[in-house]
Design a protein around this motif. Sequence first.
Motif, PDB file in Angstrom:
ATOM      1  N   THR A 194       0.840  -1.200   0.000  1.00 32.40           N
ATOM      2  CA  THR A 194       0.000   0.000   0.000  1.00 32.40           C
ATOM      3  C   THR A 194       0.872   1.246   0.000  1.00 32.40           C
ATOM      4  O   THR A 194       1.958   1.257   0.574  1.00 32.40           O
ATOM      5  N   TRP A 195       0.390   2.279  -0.668  1.00 31.40           N
ATOM      6  CA  TRP A 195       1.033   3.586  -0.527  1.00 31.40           C
ATOM      7  C   TRP A 195       0.797   4.057   0.902  1.00 31.40           C
ATOM      8  O   TRP A 195      -0.174   3.637   1.564  1.00 31.40           O
ATOM      9  N   ALA A 196       1.678   4.950   1.381  1.00 33.58           N
ATOM     10  CA  ALA A 196       1.614   5.329   2.799  1.00 33.58           C
ATOM     11  C   ALA A 196       0.496   6.325   3.061  1.00 33.58           C
ATOM     12  O   ALA A 196       0.574   7.489   2.679  1.00 33.58           O
ATOM     13  N   GLU A 197      -0.523   5.854   3.709  1.00 36.94           N
ATOM     14  CA  GLU A 197      -1.573   6.703   4.284  1.00 36.94           C
ATOM     15  C   GLU A 197      -1.275   6.788   5.779  1.00 36.94           C
ATOM     16  O   GLU A 197      -0.402   6.074   6.282  1.00 36.94           O
ATOM     17  N   PRO A 198      -1.991   7.647   6.529  1.00 35.66           N
ATOM     18  CA  PRO A 198      -1.766   7.678   7.977  1.00 35.66           C
ATOM     19  C   PRO A 198      -1.909   6.270   8.572  1.00 35.66           C
ATOM     20  O   PRO A 198      -2.668   5.441   8.047  1.00 35.66           O
ATOM     21  N   LEU A 292       1.247  16.389  -4.913  1.00 34.76           N
ATOM     22  CA  LEU A 292       0.768  17.601  -5.595  1.00 34.76           C
ATOM     23  C   LEU A 292       0.833  17.391  -7.106  1.00 34.76           C
ATOM     24  O   LEU A 292      -0.052  17.836  -7.841  1.00 34.76           O
ATOM     25  N   VAL A 293       1.885  16.720  -7.562  1.00 37.46           N
ATOM     26  CA  VAL A 293       2.007  16.482  -9.011  1.00 37.46           C
ATOM     27  C   VAL A 293       2.339  15.049  -9.388  1.00 37.46           C
ATOM     28  O   VAL A 293       2.212  14.672 -10.548  1.00 37.46           O
ATOM     29  N   ARG A 294       2.760  14.241  -8.401  1.00 38.77           N
ATOM     30  CA  ARG A 294       3.170  12.880  -8.756  1.00 38.77           C
ATOM     31  C   ARG A 294       2.006  11.923  -8.539  1.00 38.77           C
ATOM     32  O   ARG A 294       1.402  11.903  -7.464  1.00 38.77           O
ATOM     33  N   GLY A 295       1.698  11.118  -9.538  1.00 37.42           N
ATOM     34  CA  GLY A 295       0.710  10.063  -9.354  1.00 37.42           C
ATOM     35  C   GLY A 295       1.317   8.929  -8.550  1.00 37.42           C
ATOM     36  O   GLY A 295       2.535   8.818  -8.417  1.00 37.42           O
ATOM     37  N   GLY A 296       0.479   8.077  -8.006  1.00 43.15           N
ATOM     38  CA  GLY A 296       0.981   6.943  -7.226  1.00 43.15           C
ATOM     39  C   GLY A 296       1.429   7.376  -5.850  1.00 43.15           C
ATOM     40  O   GLY A 296       0.712   8.113  -5.159  1.00 43.15           O
ATOM     41  N   ALA A 297       2.632   6.926  -5.453  1.00 43.54           N
ATOM     42  CA  ALA A 297       3.116   7.176  -4.091  1.00 43.54           C
ATOM     43  C   ALA A 297       3.251   8.679  -3.838  1.00 43.54           C
ATOM     44  O   ALA A 297       4.261   9.289  -4.185  1.00 43.54           O
ATOM     45  N   GLY A 298       2.253   9.270  -3.201  1.00 48.69           N
ATOM     46  CA  GLY A 298       2.198  10.730  -3.068  1.00 48.69           C
ATOM     47  C   GLY A 298       2.588  11.256  -1.709  1.00 48.69           C
ATOM     48  O   GLY A 298       2.533  12.468  -1.477  1.00 48.69           O
ATOM     49  N   THR A 299       2.976  10.370  -0.799  1.00 47.84           N
ATOM     50  CA  THR A 299       3.314  10.826   0.549  1.00 47.84           C
ATOM     51  C   THR A 299       4.788  10.562   0.845  1.00 47.84           C
ATOM     52  O   THR A 299       5.401   9.658   0.264  1.00 47.84           O
ATOM     53  N   ALA A 300       5.311  11.355   1.789  1.00 51.35           N
ATOM     54  CA  ALA A 300       6.702  11.192   2.214  1.00 51.35           C
ATOM     55  C   ALA A 300       6.774  11.281   3.729  1.00 51.35           C
ATOM     56  O   ALA A 300       6.038  12.074   4.345  1.00 51.35           O
ATOM     57  N   LEU A 301       7.646  10.487   4.317  1.00 52.06           N
ATOM     58  CA  LEU A 301       7.972  10.689   5.726  1.00 52.06           C
ATOM     59  C   LEU A 301       9.086  11.718   5.786  1.00 52.06           C
ATOM     60  O   LEU A 301      10.129  11.555   5.133  1.00 52.06           O
ATOM     61  N   VAL A 302       8.842  12.797   6.530  1.00 46.27           N
ATOM     62  CA  VAL A 302       9.766  13.931   6.578  1.00 46.27           C
ATOM     63  C   VAL A 302      10.209  14.126   8.023  1.00 46.27           C
ATOM     64  O   VAL A 302       9.367  14.228   8.920  1.00 46.27           O
ATOM     65  N   GLY A 303      11.516  14.184   8.252  1.00 47.70           N
ATOM     66  CA  GLY A 303      11.961  14.458   9.614  1.00 47.70           C
ATOM     67  C   GLY A 303      13.413  14.099   9.822  1.00 47.70           C
ATOM     68  O   GLY A 303      14.148  13.770   8.878  1.00 47.70           O
TER      69      GLY A 303
END
Length: 376
Positions: A194-198, A292-303
Amino acid sequence: MDIFWFLPVYGDGPYLGSQVDSRPATLSYLKQIAQTADRRGYHGVLVPCGKACEEPYIVSAALIEATERLRFLVATRPSALTPTFAARLATGLDRLSGGRFYLNVVAGGDADELAGDGVFLDHDARYAHAAEFFTVWKRVLAGETVDFDGQHISVRGAAVPLTPVQQPHPKLFFGGSSPAGHAAVAEHFDTYLTWAEPPDAVAAKIADVRARASAHGRTLSYGLRVNIIVRETEAEAWAAAETLVSKIDRAAVDAAHTAFRRFESEGQRRMTELAARDDLVVSPNLWAGVGLVRGGAGTALVGSARQVADRLLEYRDLGIDAFVLSGYPHLEEAERVADLLFPLLPVTAPPPAAQTAPEVAFVSPFTGLQPVRSAS
Ligand SMILES: Cc1cc2nc3c(=O)[nH]c(=O)nc-3n(C[C@H](O)[C@H](O)[C@H](O)COP(=O)(O)O)c2cc1C
């Protein structure tokens, strides 16, 4: 944790939605990324498929000899192939790589693109087709000679005499978030991606797939596909996230989201919904700005490294053990992720490749006899 990296077979660069400093997907660039992932101890690389991608079977074949332990997780849309031919591709890649080949089964969500490939099945029919396709695919790889008459697939005397290294067949990953997708993975595939959702949303998806699989007496494994923006400090990571999207304008976002909303994909609908929020930080350290512009995996873990590692461990505690990570540009970020995150995670080293493929007692077709499958 099995950590995979990502091969950008359509090119990449330091900025999303911009050609500035972009890099084409040359063999030389993809080889550098694959060799970096191999050297740094990544388990494998996901190689996506689509009309703008260099074909992943070909890319993976080209990189076998350049790598030693790296696994190739090759995306494939079954509707564009026949099951017997796909089984021959699978056993070929598996044998030539010493058992370093997995498949990521993706039904595809863009009806226009699928029509270009001659595929006119609707969303749920694509999964019904995939179910029949992999029923035949598994049986021929198990050494059977198959006659099959389904709604979508018919074969007569289908056989693949060359045995794969991985028995009974290379592992089948699967990506899809709709009820029909969950039903398909529960019955036919091995690892649900799965793509990363919460985390709570991912937990709900896993619970649904797990319940469906157990109704078939099956146990699956689970994987997460997520971008990573990790730096020494949290402030630096958020600054890097801002830089990544700094060349995108509103019109580009609107155009991308109009295209995404046309897709027949529950997974894409969920990603686009996250990226349409005013606050793109959709759960702690999880940012929807890539979407915002990329289809598919649209989330990133940032930190910071500690924060991103802790978030990955939270997903691990939900039952996920395969992590498909990426970052822009993929070459430098493969090094950075290994430098900063690997020391904080229980990373499993990939096993060595098999040195030989199973023998096949092969009688030359010129004798007029059929090839004979070995007993191994
Ligand atoms: C981890 C992951 C990777 C995917 N990779 C691809 C890909 O390489 N090519 C592609 O066409 N679709 C890819 N997909 C999208 C699936 O094809 C898509 O989810 C499906 O068409 C729509 O399924 P759904 O409505 O069940 O979500 C991927 C999906 C996931 C979750």
